[in-house]
Design a protein around this motif. Structure first.
Motif, PDB file in Angstrom:
ATOM      1  N   GLY A 101       0.783  -1.222   0.000  1.00 40.63           N
ATOM      2  CA  GLY A 101       0.000   0.000   0.000  1.00 40.63           C
ATOM      3  C   GLY A 101       0.812   1.269   0.000  1.00 40.63           C
ATOM      4  N   LEU A 102       2.139   1.173  -0.222  1.00 40.85           N
ATOM      5  CA  LEU A 102       2.989   2.366  -0.251  1.00 40.85           C
ATOM      6  C   LEU A 102       3.535   2.578  -1.655  1.00 40.85           C
ATOM      7  CD1 LEU A 102       5.065   2.039   3.046  1.00 40.85           C
ATOM      8  CD2 LEU A 102       3.152   3.582   2.612  1.00 40.85           C
ATOM      9  N   GLN A 103       3.505   3.840  -2.097  1.00 37.50           N
ATOM     10  CA  GLN A 103       4.072   4.183  -3.397  1.00 37.50           C
ATOM     11  C   GLN A 103       5.552   4.531  -3.237  1.00 37.50           C
ATOM     12  OE1 GLN A 103       1.668   7.339  -4.967  1.00 37.50           O
ATOM     13  NE2 GLN A 103      -0.105   6.021  -5.357  1.00 37.50           N
ATOM     14  N   VAL A 104       6.205   4.690  -4.387  1.00 38.30           N
ATOM     15  CA  VAL A 104       7.627   5.022  -4.357  1.00 38.30           C
ATOM     16  C   VAL A 104       7.855   6.351  -3.647  1.00 38.30           C
ATOM     17  CG1 VAL A 104       9.651   5.574  -5.773  1.00 38.30           C
ATOM     18  CG2 VAL A 104       8.118   3.711  -6.452  1.00 38.30           C
ATOM     19  N   SER A 105       7.003   7.345  -3.929  1.00 46.03           N
ATOM     20  CA  SER A 105       7.149   8.655  -3.289  1.00 46.03           C
ATOM     21  C   SER A 105       6.958   8.561  -1.781  1.00 46.03           C
ATOM     22  CB  SER A 105       6.143   9.646  -3.882  1.00 46.03           C
ATOM     23  OG  SER A 105       4.814   9.172  -3.732  1.00 46.03           O
ATOM     24  N   ASP A 106       6.055   7.638  -1.337  1.00 45.27           N
ATOM     25  CA  ASP A 106       5.858   7.447   0.106  1.00 45.27           C
ATOM     26  C   ASP A 106       7.124   6.890   0.751  1.00 45.27           C
ATOM     27  OD1 ASP A 106       3.240   8.319  -0.138  1.00 45.27           O
ATOM     28  OD2 ASP A 106       2.452   6.292  -0.497  1.00 45.27           O
ATOM     29  N   ILE A 107       7.755   5.927   0.082  1.00 49.44           N
ATOM     30  CA  ILE A 107       8.969   5.310   0.636  1.00 49.44           C
ATOM     31  C   ILE A 107      10.103   6.329   0.717  1.00 49.44           C
ATOM     32  CG2 ILE A 107      10.724   3.543   0.223  1.00 49.44           C
ATOM     33  CD1 ILE A 107       8.553   1.795  -1.021  1.00 49.44           C
ATOM     34  N   LEU A 108      10.225   7.192  -0.313  1.00 49.23           N
ATOM     35  CA  LEU A 108      11.270   8.215  -0.298  1.00 49.23           C
ATOM     36  C   LEU A 108      11.068   9.204   0.841  1.00 49.23           C
ATOM     37  CD1 LEU A 108      11.606   8.964  -4.124  1.00 49.23           C
ATOM     38  CD2 LEU A 108      13.184   7.678  -2.685  1.00 49.23           C
ATOM     39  N   LEU A 109       9.808   9.607   1.057  1.00 51.22           N
ATOM     40  CA  LEU A 109       9.534  10.544   2.144  1.00 51.22           C
ATOM     41  C   LEU A 109       9.739   9.875   3.505  1.00 51.22           C
ATOM     42  CD1 LEU A 109       8.721  13.378   2.829  1.00 51.22           C
ATOM     43  CD2 LEU A 109       6.330  12.723   2.668  1.00 51.22           C
ATOM     44  N   ALA A 110       9.382   8.584   3.593  1.00 53.16           N
ATOM     45  CA  ALA A 110       9.575   7.853   4.846  1.00 53.16           C
ATOM     46  C   ALA A 110      11.058   7.722   5.181  1.00 53.16           C
ATOM     47  CB  ALA A 110       8.935   6.469   4.751  1.00 53.16           C
ATOM     48  N   SER A 111      11.902   7.596   4.157  1.00 57.41           N
ATOM     49  CA  SER A 111      13.343   7.501   4.426  1.00 57.41           C
ATOM     50  C   SER A 111      13.864   8.777   5.068  1.00 57.41           C
ATOM     51  CB  SER A 111      14.097   7.207   3.132  1.00 57.41           C
ATOM     52  OG  SER A 111      13.968   8.291   2.225  1.00 57.41           O
ATOM     53  N   ASP A 112      13.265   9.915   4.725  1.00 54.88           N
ATOM     54  CA  ASP A 112      13.637  11.167   5.392  1.00 54.88           C
ATOM     55  C   ASP A 112      13.150  11.189   6.830  1.00 54.88           C
ATOM     56  OD1 ASP A 112      14.836  12.086   3.106  1.00 54.88           O
ATOM     57  OD2 ASP A 112      13.022  13.081   2.366  1.00 54.88           O
ATOM     58  N   SER A 168       4.188  -4.230  16.903  1.00 53.04           N
ATOM     59  CA  SER A 168       4.180  -5.695  16.859  1.00 53.04           C
ATOM     60  C   SER A 168       3.654  -6.257  15.546  1.00 53.04           C
ATOM     61  CB  SER A 168       3.336  -6.244  18.021  1.00 53.04           C
ATOM     62  OG  SER A 168       1.995  -5.763  17.932  1.00 53.04           O
ATOM     63  N   SER A 169       3.034  -5.438  14.698  1.00 49.98           N
ATOM     64  CA  SER A 169       2.463  -5.944  13.453  1.00 49.98           C
ATOM     65  C   SER A 169       2.704  -4.952  12.319  1.00 49.98           C
ATOM     66  CB  SER A 169       0.953  -6.186  13.602  1.00 49.98           C
ATOM     67  OG  SER A 169       0.271  -4.959  13.837  1.00 49.98           O
ATOM     68  N   ASP A 170       2.661  -5.475  11.080  1.00 54.21           N
ATOM     69  CA  ASP A 170       2.833  -4.624   9.909  1.00 54.21           C
ATOM     70  C   ASP A 170       1.679  -3.651   9.744  1.00 54.21           C
ATOM     71  OD1 ASP A 170       5.225  -5.812   9.335  1.00 54.21           O
ATOM     72  OD2 ASP A 170       4.433  -7.144   7.774  1.00 54.21           O
ATOM     73  N   GLU A 171       0.476  -4.049  10.189  1.00 51.17           N
ATOM     74  CA  GLU A 171      -0.677  -3.147  10.080  1.00 51.17           C
ATOM     75  C   GLU A 171      -0.449  -1.876  10.885  1.00 51.17           C
ATOM     76  OE1 GLU A 171      -1.839  -7.145   8.960  1.00 51.17           O
ATOM     77  OE2 GLU A 171      -0.879  -6.343  10.768  1.00 51.17           O
ATOM     78  N   LEU A 172       0.069  -2.025  12.093  1.00 48.85           N
ATOM     79  CA  LEU A 172       0.337  -0.849  12.924  1.00 48.85           C
ATOM     80  C   LEU A 172       1.469  -0.005  12.332  1.00 48.85           C
ATOM     81  CD1 LEU A 172       0.089  -2.442  16.496  1.00 48.85           C
ATOM     82  CD2 LEU A 172      -1.512  -0.855  15.439  1.00 48.85           C
ATOM     83  N   LEU A 210       2.255   0.240   9.163  1.00 51.89           N
ATOM     84  CA  LEU A 210       1.734   0.906   7.978  1.00 51.89           C
ATOM     85  C   LEU A 210       0.876   2.108   8.355  1.00 51.89           C
ATOM     86  CD1 LEU A 210       1.456   0.896   4.903  1.00 51.89           C
ATOM     87  CD2 LEU A 210      -0.536  -0.609   5.171  1.00 51.89           C
ATOM     88  N   ALA A 211       0.016   1.940   9.359  1.00 50.60           N
ATOM     89  CA  ALA A 211      -0.841   3.045   9.784  1.00 50.60           C
ATOM     90  C   ALA A 211      -0.007   4.208  10.338  1.00 50.60           C
ATOM     91  CB  ALA A 211      -1.833   2.556  10.838  1.00 50.60           C
ATOM     92  N   TRP A 212       1.016   3.891  11.108  1.00 49.03           N
ATOM     93  CA  TRP A 212       1.844   4.947  11.712  1.00 49.03           C
ATOM     94  C   TRP A 212       2.642   5.709  10.656  1.00 49.03           C
ATOM     95  CZ3 TRP A 212       7.120   5.868  11.948  1.00 49.03           C
ATOM     96  CH2 TRP A 212       7.525   6.860  12.847  1.00 49.03           C
ATOM     97  N   ILE A 213       3.260   4.983   9.708  1.00 56.61           N
ATOM     98  CA  ILE A 213       4.088   5.657   8.715  1.00 56.61           C
ATOM     99  C   ILE A 213       3.242   6.490   7.768  1.00 56.61           C
ATOM    100  CG2 ILE A 213       4.140   3.856   6.927  1.00 56.61           C
ATOM    101  CD1 ILE A 213       7.065   6.066   8.118  1.00 56.61           C
ATOM    102  N   LYS A 214       2.015   6.033   7.450  1.00 58.01           N
ATOM    103  CA  LYS A 214       1.123   6.832   6.608  1.00 58.01           C
ATOM    104  C   LYS A 214       0.738   8.131   7.303  1.00 58.01           C
ATOM    105  CE  LYS A 214      -1.058   3.471   3.513  1.00 58.01           C
ATOM    106  NZ  LYS A 214      -2.335   2.869   3.081  1.00 58.01           N
ATOM    107  N   ARG A 215       0.522   8.054   8.613  1.00 61.72           N
ATOM    108  CA  ARG A 215       0.188   9.271   9.361  1.00 61.72           C
ATOM    109  C   ARG A 215       1.363  10.253   9.341  1.00 61.72           C
ATOM    110  NH1 ARG A 215       0.120   9.300  15.753  1.00 61.72           N
ATOM    111  NH2 ARG A 215       2.334   9.497  15.199  1.00 61.72           N
ATOM    112  N   GLU A 216       2.586   9.747   9.524  1.00 62.56           N
ATOM    113  CA  GLU A 216       3.750  10.616   9.524  1.00 62.56           C
ATOM    114  C   GLU A 216       4.011  11.219   8.135  1.00 62.56           C
ATOM    115  OE1 GLU A 216       5.595  11.575  12.163  1.00 62.56           O
ATOM    116  OE2 GLU A 216       4.063  10.522  13.322  1.00 62.56           O
TER     117      GLU A 216
END
Length: 321
Positions: free
Chosen positions: A273-284, A299-303, A305-311
């Motif tokens: 559920g993450l695009q390339v632009s999301d991964i680049l921004l997450a690396s920052d 403890s899980s990938d769902e949590l 994913l939810a946290w990184i999308k919020r950030e």
């Protein structure tokens, strides 16, 4: 979208697509096409060019601000940082809206734009082609007075060659070269006109120089020189080995860190559920150790994913404000 534009500009920052500081028509056509396909939009080439110019303008503004005394770069918040009194002094002196907007606004694209707008080409007198050096070689004039008399040892711990009697005189070699060149370049008629006394003087001078060279070549280095030289080289090798050991130790410590960036990126790439632009921004975002620790502690990938999308959403909102 801005990150994707920057990545496309980097992909086309190659000979054939970019000359000096301008992208070619083919490059802009390719960039616009890929951007429209990625985000299902219909930007024109001029609109994409304007977006690039806006990014360049913001980059120059931030760069000029960082050049001011008292200003620094906060790599965690991705924004210009300075005490309140520094900002106040700057505002009273320049009162530039383009610069003052960065007082409470982040610019997460600064590090990505550095290779696009700085350090691409050498400038000034040092940027010379082969024609310059060919011309210089053809017109060079050897000046004996400007040449050093003897070879000097590059090592501060070793004695120079003169101290061992091994004296290499550039002046003598230069005189030989000039005399030979003059003789070769003269015409037969000119050679016939040269007086016997001058030829004899040159011969005697050349013989004197050869005798001096033979005398100097018979002088041996002092006792213990080779041992000191080998000892110095061994110390050099040991120092180099010590530096390599320190580097290996640092790399081991990085690998032992349970919250290092490498682990975060590997985990991030495994999330759906993450695009390339999301991964680049997450690396920052992962530049901050606290963020890496929070991300990997779930403890899980769902949590995760939810946290990184919020950030990501929060960081993107800050960039647009």
């Amino acid at each position: 979208m801005k990150l994707f534009i920057i990545q496309l500009l980097k992909d086309h920052d190659v000979p054939g697509f970019r000359n000096q500081n301008a992208w070619s028509k083919e490059a802009w056509t390719s960039i616009t096409s890929q951007l429209n396909t990625k985000f299902v939009v219909s930007f024109t080439v001029n609109q994409v060019k304007q977006k690039e110019q806006d990014l360049k303008k913001d980059y120059r503004s931030v760069k000029d601000l960082l050049a001011e005394s008292g200003f620094g770069w906060d790599s965690v918040r991705m924004m210009v940082d300075a005490p309140a009194d520094i900002w106040a002094t700057f505002a009273a002196r320049k009162n530039s809206k383009d610069a003052l907007q960065w007082r409470d606004k982040s610019f997460p694209y600064y590090d990505e734009l550095v290779p696009l707008y700085d350090g691409r080409h050498a400038e000034g007198r040092t940027r010379r082609g082969m024609d310059y050096y060919a011309s210089w070689a053809n017109n060079v004039v050897i000046s004996v007075d400007e040449q050093p008399d003897v070879y000097q040892s590059p090592s501060p711990t070793l004695q120079g060659a003169r101290e061992y009697g091994m004296h290499f005189s550039i002046e003598e070699e230069t005189e030989d070269f000039i005399a030979d060149a003059a003789q070769c370049s003269s015409t037969p008629f000119q050679q016939m006109k040269s007086t016997p006394s001058s030829a004899q003087a040159r011969t005697e001078k050349s013989s004197s120089r050869r005798a001096k060279k033979q005398k100097r070549s018979t002088v041996e280095p002092p006792e213990g020189f080779h041992e000191r030289y080998l000892k110095l080289k061994q110390e050099e090798i040991d120092r180099f080995a010590g530096i390599e050991e320190k580097k290996a130790s640092i790399e081991e410590k990085k690998a032992e860190d349970p919250y290092n960036i490498n682990k975060c990126i590997i985990t991030l790439e495994g999330l759906d559920g993450l695009q390339v632009s999301d991964i680049l921004l997450a690396s920052d975002i992962f530049q901050a150790k606290d963020h890496r620790e929070v991300f990997l502690s779930f403890s899980s990938d769902e949590l995760r994913l939810a946290w990184i999308k919020r950030e990501i959403t929060r960081a993107f909102s800050l960039s647009l404000s």
